[in-house]
Design an enzyme around this catalytic site. Structure first.
Site, PDB file in Angstrom:
ATOM      1  N   ALA A 118       4.694   4.105   2.760  1.00 49.83           N
ATOM      2  CA  ALA A 118       4.144   2.879   2.166  1.00 49.83           C
ATOM      3  C   ALA A 118       4.360   1.740   3.151  1.00 49.83           C
ATOM      4  CB  ALA A 118       4.858   2.563   0.856  1.00 49.83           C
ATOM      5  N   LYS A 119       3.761   0.642   2.922  1.00 51.72           N
ATOM      6  CA  LYS A 119       4.026  -0.569   3.729  1.00 51.72           C
ATOM      7  C   LYS A 119       3.549  -1.765   2.937  1.00 51.72           C
ATOM      8  CE  LYS A 119       5.616  -1.337   7.980  1.00 51.72           C
ATOM      9  NZ  LYS A 119       6.467  -0.463   8.798  1.00 51.72           N
ATOM     10  N   GLY A 120       4.092  -2.929   3.255  1.00 49.20           N
ATOM     11  CA  GLY A 120       3.668  -4.115   2.528  1.00 49.20           C
ATOM     12  C   GLY A 120       3.874  -5.350   3.362  1.00 49.20           C
ATOM     13  N   VAL A 154       0.862  -1.182   0.000  1.00 54.03           N
ATOM     14  CA  VAL A 154       0.000   0.000   0.000  1.00 54.03           C
ATOM     15  C   VAL A 154       0.896   1.229   0.000  1.00 54.03           C
ATOM     16  CG1 VAL A 154      -1.693   1.344   1.308  1.00 54.03           C
ATOM     17  CG2 VAL A 154      -1.965  -1.123   1.111  1.00 54.03           C
TER      18      VAL A 154
END
Ligand code: NAD
Length: 431
Positions: free
Chosen positions: A115-117, A70
């Site tokens: 962001a992060k995932g 995201v």
């Protein structure tokens, strides 16, 4: 993981992490009267990618995994944020973590967005070769969703420097050979041999310790006589404890995914780490302390609590149990808005994660610069630059808390949101 911890996780997963982060955002946005259009932009993520990818397991069968990335906002610079491997990783969780990254990078004034995932998986059930194939196939599935000037992953829960190097190697293999050495900054938190920077492994714990030092100086609080408890004894928790050791406070209780332990005479962080490394990274059955249950752990009387595990741990229920003077958030989002409210009523101080745990992304920024410029930084340079940035963000947060007569979480958000608002005002909305 024992049954008690599994029960606790199930209970906590009912709380939407993303709703909590958005509530905290609106509280700050309201107080600073942010422009309403900018407020709507910042309350929304920019891109959300879900990839389903097949991986051959060691027994020859094929499993399909779900992976997430995201990207919340990149108005200040490339998207930046970690990758988490966990059975409960979901869009809701990753979305919340991506937003927190935007606030964090803005608060500490880095030229990055948020962001992060992650991948929905249980690393405990995977062999090292499966972990490598999953990582490589996920990187391949992401394709140009990541990139050194676009979106730069880093380690988070259950990921480490080796995993970052597999991502690097896979990404580089997909681009033309003549471009490869110019793209090593596609990921940070790598091993030093493969382009990582010294001090990145301890960076988040180091930032926590610098923040505690600042708070103790402000409050004229004698850290050497303090007691503290830690939840999570992975990268963040174990480094924070080891770096606190020379300052003299006594670690009296620790909790991880396997159990909680207590010793009023003190637990030596180096010894506990040695033990946990020989025990699949778990503290269970550590001979130097007695086992206690989760509620008893949360109710341990101490000066400082460092949550350094997962989100939604200090809730309406558990905040009531806490008997500490200060919460230093090592984890992302460990406190819910109801938990915050109760801590304030109980007069417990709280330093928010976007300030305390920013050391990781700050040193990731140095690694990114080091790779971009083909430099080699030494530890002194890393620690000195990290301290300067953390101290500055601490002072700005303190001043803003005074100016707006608000709590430190809201103040830290305001510092971040002001920076974002200014850039949106200047750049306007295309077309
Ligand atoms: P890690 O995987 O190294 O360690 C996680 C620790 O939490 C482990 O000890 C694990 O056993 C424990 N844990 C997991 N579930 C638990 C539960 N239900 N109850 C108690 N303990 C539990 O992860 P990490 O990198 O140390 O990250 C910890 C937190 O810090 C996360 O919120 C992460 O987003 C945040 N954070 C990490 C970094 C970084 O540089 N690694 C930077 C900023 C913030």
């Amino acid at each position: 993981m024992n049954n008690k911890t599994a029960e606790k996780n199930n209970l906590d997963s009912k709380i939407s992490f993303c709703d909590n982060v958005i509530k905290q955002f609106h509280k700050a946005a309201e107080l600073m009267s942010i422009d309403s259009d900018i407020r709507r932009i910042l309350a929304t993520t920019k891109n959300e990618v879900v990839v389903h990818f097949p991986v051959r397991m060691d027994d020859g069968t094929i499993r399909i995994f779900n992976g997430y990335r995201v990207q919340h906002n990149d108005v200040l610079g490339p998207f930046k944020g970690g990758l988490r491997y966990h059975p409960q990783t979901s869009t809701d969780e990753v979305r919340a973590l991506a937003m927190l990254m935007t606030w964090k990078t803005a608060l500490v004034n880095l030229p990055f967005g948020g962001a992060k995932g992650g991948i929905e998986c249980n690393p405990l059930e995977l062999s090292i070769t499966e972990l490598e194939r999953i990582t490589r196939r996920f990187t391949f599935a992401l394709g140009n969703i990541i990139g050194p000037e676009y979106d730069i992953p880093a380690p988070d829960v259950n990921t480490n420097a080796q995993i970052m190097v597999w991502i690097l190697d896979t990404y580089l293999a997909t681009i033309p050979p003549q471009d490869r050495n110019r793209n090593v900054h596609v990921v940070t938190g790598k091993t030093i041999a493969s382009g990582g920077i010294c001090g990145r492994d301890k960076a988040t714990g180091q930032g926590i310790v610098f923040t505690i030092e600042n708070w103790c100086k402000d409050k004229k609080f004698d850290l050497s006589q303090a007691t503290y408890i830690i939840q999570g004894f992975g990268n963040v928790g174990s480094w924070a404890a080891r770096l606190l050791k020379p300052h003299g406070p006594k670690l009296i209780a620790v909790e991880d995914a396997s159990c909680a332990i207590f010793n009023p005479a003190g637990i030596d962080p180096d010894d506990l780490l040695r033990y946990s490394k020989s025990n699949q990274n778990f503290i269970a059955k550590y001979p130097g302390a007695e086992e206690i249950d989760h509620k008893t752990f949360m109710g341990t009387k101490a000066d400082i609590f460092i949550p350094a595990a997962l989100e939604n741990q200090i809730t309406k229920e558990t905040a009531q149990l806490l008997k500490v003077k200060l919460v230093i958030e090592g984890a992302n989002g460990p406190t819910t808005p109801e938990g915050d409210q109760i801590l304030q009523e109980k007069n417990v101080g709280l330093l928010p994660g976007i300030l305390c745990n920013a050391g990781g992304v700050i040193v990731s920024y140095f690694e990114w610069l080091q790779n971009k410029r083909s430099e080699i930084w030494d530890l002194e340079q890393v620690d000195h630059s990290l301290r300067r940035i953390i101290d500055h963000a601490y002072i700005r947060t303190r001043e803003t808390a005074l100016e707006y007569k608000t709590d430190w979480r809201t103040a830290a958000y305001i510092v971040a949101l002001k920076r974002l608002e200014e850039v949106y005002r200047e750049r306007g909305i295309f077309p």
